[in-house]
Design a protein around this motif. Structure first.
Motif, mmCIF file in Angstrom:
data_model
loop_
_atom_site.group_PDB
_atom_site.id
_atom_site.type_symbol
_atom_site.label_atom_id
_atom_site.label_comp_id
_atom_site.label_asym_id
_atom_site.label_seq_id
_atom_site.Cartn_x
_atom_site.Cartn_y
_atom_site.Cartn_z
ATOM 1 N N ARG A 1 52.502 15.249 35.552
ATOM 2 C CA ARG A 1 53.854 15.796 35.734
ATOM 3 C C ARG A 1 53.793 17.316 35.945
ATOM 4 O O ARG A 1 54.504 17.877 36.786
ATOM 5 N N ILE A 2 52.918 17.981 35.200
ATOM 6 C CA ILE A 2 52.804 19.443 35.321
ATOM 7 C C ILE A 2 52.301 19.814 36.723
ATOM 8 O O ILE A 2 52.801 20.744 37.351
ATOM 9 N N GLN A 3 51.357 19.044 37.243
ATOM 10 C CA GLN A 3 50.838 19.334 38.590
ATOM 11 C C GLN A 3 51.931 19.127 39.643
ATOM 12 O O GLN A 3 52.043 19.910 40.591
ATOM 13 N N GLU A 4 52.747 18.077 39.464
ATOM 14 C CA GLU A 4 53.866 17.837 40.409
ATOM 15 C C GLU A 4 54.785 19.045 40.455
ATOM 16 O O GLU A 4 55.178 19.513 41.528
ATOM 17 N N ILE A 5 55.127 19.571 39.271
ATOM 18 C CA ILE A 5 56.040 20.730 39.204
ATOM 19 C C ILE A 5 55.384 21.948 39.844
ATOM 20 O O ILE A 5 56.018 22.694 40.598
ATOM 21 N N ALA A 6 54.092 22.135 39.575
ATOM 22 C CA ALA A 6 53.367 23.276 40.152
ATOM 23 C C ALA A 6 53.340 23.160 41.675
ATOM 24 O O ALA A 6 53.580 24.151 42.385
ATOM 25 N N ASP A 7 53.072 21.971 42.188
ATOM 26 C CA ASP A 7 53.002 21.773 43.644
ATOM 27 C C ASP A 7 54.370 22.041 44.289
ATOM 28 O O ASP A 7 54.462 22.712 45.312
ATOM 29 N N THR A 8 55.418 21.520 43.675
ATOM 30 C CA THR A 8 56.768 21.704 44.224
ATOM 31 C C THR A 8 57.135 23.184 44.299
ATOM 32 O O THR A 8 57.810 23.620 45.220
ATOM 33 N N ASN A 9 56.671 23.957 43.319
ATOM 34 C CA ASN A 9 57.090 25.362 43.231
ATOM 35 C C ASN A 9 55.990 26.350 43.623
ATOM 36 O O ASN A 9 56.138 27.553 43.395
ATOM 37 N N ASN A 10 54.897 25.811 44.169
ATOM 38 C CA ASN A 10 53.789 26.654 44.623
ATOM 39 C C ASN A 10 53.244 27.562 43.507
ATOM 40 O O ASN A 10 53.111 28.774 43.681
ATOM 41 N N LEU A 11 52.974 26.941 42.359
ATOM 42 C CA LEU A 11 52.475 27.693 41.196
ATOM 43 C C LEU A 11 51.042 27.273 40.876
ATOM 44 O O LEU A 11 50.648 26.141 41.147
ATOM 45 N N LYS A 12 50.309 28.174 40.264
ATOM 46 C CA LYS A 12 48.981 27.832 39.745
ATOM 47 C C LYS A 12 49.144 27.271 38.320
ATOM 48 O O LYS A 12 50.106 27.613 37.616
ATOM 49 N N VAL A 13 48.172 26.438 37.912
ATOM 50 C CA VAL A 13 48.164 25.923 36.532
ATOM 51 C C VAL A 13 46.856 26.336 35.869
ATOM 52 O O VAL A 13 45.773 26.014 36.371
ATOM 53 N N ILE A 14 46.975 27.068 34.767
ATOM 54 C CA ILE A 14 45.787 27.448 33.995
ATOM 55 C C ILE A 14 45.955 26.813 32.612
ATOM 56 O O ILE A 14 46.861 27.179 31.861
ATOM 57 N N TYR A 15 45.092 25.849 32.308
ATOM 58 C CA TYR A 15 45.182 25.196 31.002
ATOM 59 C C TYR A 15 44.425 25.986 29.954
ATOM 60 O O TYR A 15 43.251 26.322 30.151
ATOM 61 N N ASP A 16 45.105 26.270 28.843
ATOM 62 C CA ASP A 16 44.413 26.769 27.662
ATOM 63 C C ASP A 16 43.863 25.528 26.954
ATOM 64 O O ASP A 16 44.606 24.811 26.262
ATOM 65 N N ALA A 17 42.569 25.276 27.195
ATOM 66 C CA ALA A 17 41.907 24.094 26.625
ATOM 67 C C ALA A 17 40.963 24.527 25.505
ATOM 68 O O ALA A 17 39.915 23.911 25.279
ATOM 69 N N ALA A 18 41.357 25.624 24.806
ATOM 70 C CA ALA A 18 40.513 26.173 23.730
ATOM 71 C C ALA A 18 40.087 25.103 22.730
ATOM 72 O O ALA A 18 39.007 25.176 22.150
ATOM 73 N N HIS A 19 40.954 24.087 22.520
ATOM 74 C CA HIS A 19 40.661 23.052 21.512
ATOM 75 C C HIS A 19 40.092 21.779 22.133
ATOM 76 O O HIS A 19 39.872 20.813 21.410
ATOM 77 N N ALA A 20 39.922 21.750 23.464
ATOM 78 C CA ALA A 20 39.728 20.452 24.133
ATOM 79 C C ALA A 20 38.298 20.213 24.619
ATOM 80 O O ALA A 20 38.094 19.469 25.570
ATOM 81 N N PHE A 21 37.327 20.805 23.955
ATOM 82 C CA PHE A 21 35.914 20.605 24.342
ATOM 83 C C PHE A 21 35.569 19.114 24.282
ATOM 84 O O PHE A 21 35.753 18.470 23.252
ATOM 85 N N GLY A 22 35.072 18.588 25.393
ATOM 86 C CA GLY A 22 34.574 17.204 25.401
ATOM 87 C C GLY A 22 35.641 16.128 25.515
ATOM 88 O O GLY A 22 35.316 14.938 25.433
ATOM 89 N N VAL A 23 36.910 16.525 25.707
ATOM 90 C CA VAL A 23 37.975 15.516 25.790
ATOM 91 C C VAL A 23 38.071 14.975 27.219
ATOM 92 O O VAL A 23 38.015 15.742 28.183
#
Ligand code: T4K
Length: 357
Positions: free
Chosen positions: A138-160
């Protein structure tokens, strides 16, 4: 012995020495040395990603990612996170615009993003809170519609993993933190995973004070390099990382068995694997949390109020405080002690205290 929210994992001493010996042989201490290069390659394999750059810490990983991707103006982000998610935006001259979180997953609510977008918005910066995946589709859809970049803060998501692939492969970039308290640590450290190789190359130059090599003219940059001692720690820990995950999983299963149904907790996102990074529980209200916290600390148990307060309450971040779910959750949430070092006896002792046994 006090029991803190976590106890950092340290690799076997002999194994670590094997890597440290190599530093003593070469005297290569920093500046993209052999151990950093080796760890970069091994982490790409282990995590199943490409274009991974090791950096000095998670905060600089965010700043460098924003700069490498040309983020300016405003970025839509979450108030339920560690302060670094938003302070790194401010350090880069970008205004964080907070939107509220989902009550169950504790992640940025995608349905609230669009109304926060203005002509100045250039990015969305969601956080996979406690390693639980955001609604990346869903986040990518919104980014594509509005021509935005997405940078995930995945500080906690090692190996997920999400839907069978690394969670770090979504968006234009994801950042990791390898600070001591993280599942995988290098004492201080972090990484950026870029979708695009050109962005990786720009970031590589940015972290070396703008130099691509010692002879060419520099451009604007900073110093965000990981050093060889940190990389030695990372390589040695990676050698035995399956044991770290296993021990954390056992502790989480023990907490689950004793506490599920008693406390409200974070809802696991569909299709997302666990890395057992944190064990959050939610109390009925703040009064209840504070009295339990006192009871625990009186017995030498020190859980942490991650994340309190909701960071939209900080003056230097604009103090909007109009995100009721984040404000409510942040007053009621506590992360229990969890590490690869915790014993089942300690987990049971914490549960006994929480259950009034
Ligand atoms: N984005 C998110 C979503 C983050 O959560 C973070 C960092 C970042 C970005 C930025 O990444 P970095 O720039 O930090 O790489 C900690 C950490 O300092 C911080 O890295 C982390 N998130 C945040 C959630 O927690 P504190 O101040 O709560 O932790 P601290 O240092 O008091 O440690 C907690 C307990 O752990 C101590 O009471 C004892 C134990 N401990 C800690 C350290 C550092 C040890 O036993 N040994 C140690 O060396 O911030």
């Amino acid at each position: 012995m006090p029991l803190y929210v976590t106890k950092p994992s340290l690799p076997n001493r002999e194994r670590l020495n094997h890597y440290i010996d190599r530093i003593y042989e070469t005297h290569h201490l920093t500046s993209n040395g052999p151990l950093v290069k080796e760890l970069e390659e091994r982490l790409q394999d282990y995590l199943g990603v490409e274009n991974l750059l090791l950096v000095a810490n998670g905060t600089l990983a965010l700043q460098v990612a924003f700069r490498a991707l040309g983020i300016t103006g405003e970025a839509v982000t979450t108030p339920f996170t560690y302060v670094a998610t938003a302070s790194s935006l401010v350090c880069e001259g970008i205004k964080p615009v907070f939107v509220d979180i989902e009550r169950d997953t504790l992640n940025l609510d995608p349905e609230l993003i669009t109304s926060a977008i203005t002509e100045k918005t250039s990015a969305i910066v969601p956080v996979h809170v406690f390693g639980n995946s955001c609604d990346v589709g869903r986040i990518q859809e919104i980014a594509d519609t509005n021509n935005l970049k997405v940078i995930y803060d995945a500080a906690h998501a090692f190996g997920v993993n999400y839907d069978g692939t690394s969670l770090l492969s979504f968006g234009d970039a994801s950042i990791l933190s390898f600070q001591a308290t993280k599942v995988f640590n290098t004492a201080e450290g972090g990484a950026i995973v870029f979708k695009d190789k050109d962005a990786l190359e720009r970031a590589r130059r940015l972290i070396q004070i703008g130099y691509s090599d010692a002879l060419s003219e520099p451009s604007l940059g900073t110093n965000a390099k990981m050093n060889e001692f940190e990389a030695a720690l990372g390589n040695a820990l990676l050698d035995e990382f399956s044991c770290v995950v296993d021990r954390r999983r056992q502790a989480v299963e023990c907490y689950d068995e004793r506490l599920q149904g008693v406390f409200e907790t974070q809802k696991q996102s569909y299709g997302c694997t666990k890395n057992y990074s944190y064990y959050p529980i939610l109390f009925k209200d703040e009064k209840n949390l504070l009295s339990t916290l006192k009871l625990l600390t009186d017995k030498g148990v020190y859980p942490r109020r991650y994340f309190y307060p909701s960071i939209d309450e900080f003056e230097f971040l604009g103090r909007t405080s109009d995100n009721p779910v984040s404000n409510d959750v942040s007053r009621r949430i506590l992360c229990l002690p969890l590490s690869a070092e915790i014993s089942m006896q300690e987990v049971n002792m914490v549960c006994d205290l929480l259950l009034g046994i």
